[in-house]
Design an enzyme around this catalytic site. Structure first.
Site, PDB file in Angstrom:
ATOM      1  N   CYS A 139       0.828  -1.216   0.000  1.00  0.00           N
ATOM      2  CA  CYS A 139       0.000   0.000   0.000  1.00  0.00           C
ATOM      3  C   CYS A 139       0.858   1.261   0.000  1.00  0.00           C
ATOM      4  CB  CYS A 139      -0.937   0.006   1.201  1.00  0.00           C
ATOM      5  SG  CYS A 139      -2.074  -1.396   1.252  1.00  0.00           S
ATOM      6  N   ARG A 191      -8.327  -4.487  -1.985  1.00  0.00           N
ATOM      7  CA  ARG A 191      -7.647  -3.543  -2.873  1.00  0.00           C
ATOM      8  C   ARG A 191      -8.547  -3.283  -4.089  1.00  0.00           C
ATOM      9  NH1 ARG A 191      -2.527  -2.676  -1.861  1.00  0.00           N
ATOM     10  NH2 ARG A 191      -2.057  -4.772  -1.081  1.00  0.00           N
TER      11      ARG A 191
END
Length: 214
Positions: free
Chosen positions: A45, A120
């Site tokens: 991330c 995600r």
């Protein structure tokens, strides 16, 4: 949420204050590019936030507002963004939604209930509030920003010019005129220079009006 559904009419708390999607983004004629990440202070991330930050102006120049999202608190987001700035010298320019109660993420159906994290995911929403693109990525692999920028450009051209885009399309390349549903028009199409079949008619991108290009 599914493709072509209306995006939820709601307000969210972000690292840049409260955002009302329909007032602050769609109401200003902008597109929304919302991307969720599993958690703050995680390796994949972090690399994504760095790359999205680098591409921020590319999206902004298209009239697209980047917005991040996870179920972390706003204080966690702030600490993480500070860490990214210290480590990479990059100030994250887009707002990040704090959703610790998972209420907004569940509206979008992007909560992994086993881990309690957001998946995600990506949502591209046009100025009329309609979801035009959705994608989900695995926990273990980050998103390719150039491809997300490409699909964003493609959907903007589709939205403005009412054309569709072929495989591997890039701005400047031929677009496709949607197939007709009238027999006589289908027959006439075969006489056109860029017709491959009655249902497959290419059109020169440069023939589009300037305000329909990206």
């Amino acid at each position: 949420m599914k493709l072509y559904q209306k995006f939820p009419e709601t307000q969210v708390l972000t690292t840049q204050g409260v955002i009302d999607f329909y007032k602050d983004i769609f109401g200003k004629g902008k597109w929304l590019f919302l991307f969720a990440h599993p958690a703050d202070f995680t390796p994949v991330c972090t690399t994504e936030f760095v790359e999205f930050s680098k591409a921020y102006n590319d999206f902004a120049n298209l009239g697209v507002q980047l917005v991040g999202l996870s179920v972390d608190s706003v204080y966690s987001h702030i600490e993480w963004l500070k860490d990214i700035q210290e480590k990479y010298g990059i100030k994250v320019p887009f707002p990040v939604i704090a959703d610790p109660d998972k209420k907004f993420a569940r509206l979008l159906d992007i909560v992994d209930e086993a881990s309690g994290q957001t998946i995600r995911g990506v949502f591209l929403v046009s100025p009329d509030g309609v979801i035009r693109f959705i994608a989900y990525y695995p926990l273990e692999a980050g998103r390719k920003i150039s491809e997300l920028l490409r699909i964003t450009k493609a959907m903007i051209v589709n939205y403005k010019a009412k054309v569709v885009l072929p495989a591997n399309w890039e701005p400047g390349q031929d677009v496709i005129v949607p197939p007709p549903n009238v027999f006589d028009e289908a027959t006439m199409r075969m006489k056109m220079p860029k017709a491959k079949s009655w249902y497959l008619l290419f059109k020169d991108y440069n023939e589009l009006p300037q305000d329909q290009k990206v």
